[in-house]
Design a protein around this motif. Structure first.
Motif, PDB file in Angstrom:
ATOM      1  N   ALA A   1      11.771 -41.596 -25.214  1.00 30.46           N
ATOM      2  CA  ALA A   1      12.977 -41.033 -25.260  1.00 30.46           C
ATOM      3  C   ALA A   1      13.096 -39.640 -24.322  1.00 30.46           C
ATOM      4  CB  ALA A   1      13.205 -40.864 -26.781  1.00 30.46           C
ATOM      5  N   ARG A   2      12.038 -38.902 -24.431  1.00 28.27           N
ATOM      6  CA  ARG A   2      11.958 -37.845 -23.514  1.00 28.27           C
ATOM      7  C   ARG A   2      12.044 -38.167 -22.013  1.00 28.27           C
ATOM      8  NH1 ARG A   2       9.491 -36.324 -27.960  1.00 28.27           N
ATOM      9  NH2 ARG A   2       7.441 -36.760 -27.418  1.00 28.27           N
ATOM     10  N   GLU A   3      11.041 -39.009 -21.740  1.00 32.08           N
ATOM     11  CA  GLU A   3      11.056 -39.576 -20.313  1.00 32.08           C
ATOM     12  C   GLU A   3      12.316 -39.995 -19.953  1.00 32.08           C
ATOM     13  OE1 GLU A   3       8.931 -39.039 -18.296  1.00 32.08           O
ATOM     14  OE2 GLU A   3       8.672 -40.774 -16.773  1.00 32.08           O
ATOM     15  N   MET A   4      13.114 -40.769 -20.670  1.00 32.39           N
ATOM     16  CA  MET A   4      14.342 -41.626 -20.365  1.00 32.39           C
ATOM     17  C   MET A   4      15.601 -40.396 -20.444  1.00 32.39           C
ATOM     18  SD  MET A   4      13.561 -44.584 -19.605  1.00 32.39           S
ATOM     19  CE  MET A   4      15.340 -45.167 -19.336  1.00 32.39           C
ATOM     20  N   ALA A   5      15.355 -39.442 -21.122  1.00 30.53           N
ATOM     21  CA  ALA A   5      16.441 -38.278 -21.034  1.00 30.53           C
ATOM     22  C   ALA A   5      16.222 -37.475 -19.819  1.00 30.53           C
ATOM     23  CB  ALA A   5      16.100 -37.308 -22.243  1.00 30.53           C
ATOM     24  N   ARG A   6      14.942 -37.332 -19.194  1.00 32.31           N
ATOM     25  CA  ARG A   6      14.752 -36.770 -17.938  1.00 32.31           C
ATOM     26  C   ARG A   6      15.086 -37.488 -16.915  1.00 32.31           C
ATOM     27  NH1 ARG A   6      10.048 -35.748 -14.638  1.00 32.31           N
ATOM     28  NH2 ARG A   6       8.904 -37.721 -15.513  1.00 32.31           N
ATOM     29  N   TYR A   7      14.883 -38.957 -17.093  1.00 33.80           N
ATOM     30  CA  TYR A   7      15.413 -39.870 -15.682  1.00 33.80           C
ATOM     31  C   TYR A   7      16.912 -39.780 -15.687  1.00 33.80           C
ATOM     32  CZ  TYR A   7      16.431 -44.405 -13.865  1.00 33.80           C
ATOM     33  OH  TYR A   7      17.068 -45.333 -13.085  1.00 33.80           O
ATOM     34  N   SER A   8      17.551 -39.841 -17.128  1.00 30.99           N
ATOM     35  CA  SER A   8      19.126 -39.853 -17.055  1.00 30.99           C
ATOM     36  C   SER A   8      19.544 -38.617 -16.369  1.00 30.99           C
ATOM     37  CB  SER A   8      19.594 -40.009 -18.502  1.00 30.99           C
ATOM     38  OG  SER A   8      20.778 -39.980 -18.593  1.00 30.99           O
ATOM     39  N   ARG A   9      18.840 -37.462 -16.599  1.00 33.11           N
ATOM     40  CA  ARG A   9      19.528 -36.088 -16.012  1.00 33.11           C
ATOM     41  C   ARG A   9      19.433 -36.180 -14.567  1.00 33.11           C
ATOM     42  NH1 ARG A   9      20.367 -30.981 -17.679  1.00 33.11           N
ATOM     43  NH2 ARG A   9      19.672 -31.166 -19.719  1.00 33.11           N
ATOM     44  N   TRP A  10      18.063 -36.772 -14.240  1.00 31.54           N
ATOM     45  CA  TRP A  10      17.992 -36.804 -12.692  1.00 31.54           C
ATOM     46  C   TRP A  10      18.830 -37.732 -12.108  1.00 31.54           C
ATOM     47  CZ3 TRP A  10      15.052 -41.114 -10.211  1.00 31.54           C
ATOM     48  CH2 TRP A  10      14.786 -41.109  -8.982  1.00 31.54           C
ATOM     49  N   GLU A  11      19.206 -38.981 -12.568  1.00 33.66           N
ATOM     50  CA  GLU A  11      20.227 -39.794 -12.146  1.00 33.66           C
ATOM     51  C   GLU A  11      21.719 -39.160 -12.015  1.00 33.66           C
ATOM     52  OE1 GLU A  11      20.025 -43.348 -11.399  1.00 33.66           O
ATOM     53  OE2 GLU A  11      18.338 -42.238 -10.555  1.00 33.66           O
ATOM     54  N   ASN A  12      21.802 -38.385 -13.144  1.00 36.37           N
ATOM     55  CA  ASN A  12      23.017 -37.742 -13.326  1.00 36.37           C
ATOM     56  C   ASN A  12      23.364 -36.779 -12.157  1.00 36.37           C
ATOM     57  OD1 ASN A  12      24.279 -39.522 -15.076  1.00 36.37           O
ATOM     58  ND2 ASN A  12      23.337 -38.419 -16.883  1.00 36.37           N
ATOM     59  N   SER A  13      22.195 -36.399 -12.005  1.00 34.23           N
ATOM     60  CA  SER A  13      22.344 -34.681 -11.167  1.00 34.23           C
ATOM     61  C   SER A  13      22.759 -35.483  -9.507  1.00 34.23           C
ATOM     62  CB  SER A  13      21.021 -33.894 -10.965  1.00 34.23           C
ATOM     63  OG  SER A  13      19.994 -34.782 -10.296  1.00 34.23           O
ATOM     64  N   GLN A  14      21.864 -36.661  -9.176  1.00 32.33           N
ATOM     65  CA  GLN A  14      22.059 -37.292  -8.015  1.00 32.33           C
ATOM     66  C   GLN A  14      23.389 -37.736  -7.819  1.00 32.33           C
ATOM     67  OE1 GLN A  14      18.913 -39.653  -6.521  1.00 32.33           O
ATOM     68  NE2 GLN A  14      18.422 -40.009  -8.478  1.00 32.33           N
ATOM     69  N   LEU A  15      24.005 -38.356  -9.096  1.00 33.68           N
ATOM     70  CA  LEU A  15      25.206 -38.770  -9.032  1.00 33.68           C
ATOM     71  C   LEU A  15      26.477 -37.809  -8.771  1.00 33.68           C
ATOM     72  CD1 LEU A  15      27.190 -41.448  -9.293  1.00 33.68           C
ATOM     73  CD2 LEU A  15      26.876 -40.888 -11.872  1.00 33.68           C
TER      74      LEU A  15
END
Length: 168
Positions: free
Chosen positions: A7-21
Motif C-alpha cells: 500500500a505504501r509503494e502504491m501510494a508513492r506510485y500514485s503521488r508520482w503519477e499525479n505529480s506528472q499528470l
C-alpha cells in the motif's frame, strides 16, 4: 494477499503519477481540458475530477475523514477548474500517503465495511481487496487520461511502475 508495504509503494506510485499528470494538465488550454472527447466521463477535466473523487471517497472510508459528498454523477464536477483540482489533488495524495504509513500487515486480512451509495446498501469485502480496488481505479482512469492527453496532442506521463524513482 497484500502487505502494508504494498500500500505504501502504491501510494508513492500514485503521488508520482499525479505529480506528472499535473504538469501535462497545466500545459493545456482550458478549452482542451473541458472538450468532450467521448470518454466515459466526457472530458479530460471530467475524468480527472472523477479520479480525484474516487480517491477522496475511498480514503475517507479508510481514514474515517471527510469525504467529497455527492455520488458518481456529481464526480465529474467536483472541482470547477484546474487550479482547484491541483490543490485538492495534493491534499488527497497527502491523506493517502499518511494513511498508508499507518498500515500494518495484520489488519489487511480482515473485513472492511462501508455504505455504498451506488448499491444503496452496506457492503463488506476483504480490506485488502478494497485497497487494491482504490489503486486499480486510479490506474484505470489515469490510463484514460493518458489516451485523452495523447489525442489532444500532448505528451503524457510515464506510467510504468518499474520506472518510479527511488527518491520520490
Amino acid at each position: 494477499m497484500i502487505t502494508g508495504a504494498y500500500a505504501r509503494e502504491m501510494a508513492r506510485y500514485s503521488r508520482w503519477e499525479n505529480s506528472q499528470l499535473k504538469g501535462f494538465l497545466k500545459a493545456l488550454p482550458d478549452e482542451e481540458l473541458t472538450r468532450n472527447q467521448g470518454a466515459f466521463f466526457g472530458s479530460i477535466m471530467g475524468t480527472a475530477n472523477h479520479l480525484l473523487w474516487g480517491d477522496w471517497i475511498w480514503i475517507s472510508r479508510f481514514d474515517k475523514g471527510p469525504g467529497p459528498g455527492g455520488g458518481i454523477p456529481e464526480s465529474v464536477s467536483i472541482c470547477a477548474g484546474l487550479s482547484d483540482w491541483l490543490s485538492l489533488r495534493d491534499t488527497i495524495d497527502d491523506r493517502i500517503t499518511r494513511w498508508s504509513e499507518t498500515l500494518g500487515d495484520d489488519e489487511l486480512t480482515g473485513p472492511f465495511s462501508w455504505y455504498s451509495a451506488a448499491k444503496e446498501e452496506e457492503v463488506t469485502k476483504p480490506y485488502a481487496q478494497c485497497i487494491i480496488h482504490m489503486f486499480n481505479h486510479q490506474t484505470h482512469h489515469r490510463g484514460q487520461l493518458h489516451q485523452m492527453l495523447t489525442e489532444a496532442g500532448s505528451d503524457a506521463p510515464v506510467s510504468d511502475l518499474v520506472f518510479l524513482p527511488e527518491d520520490f
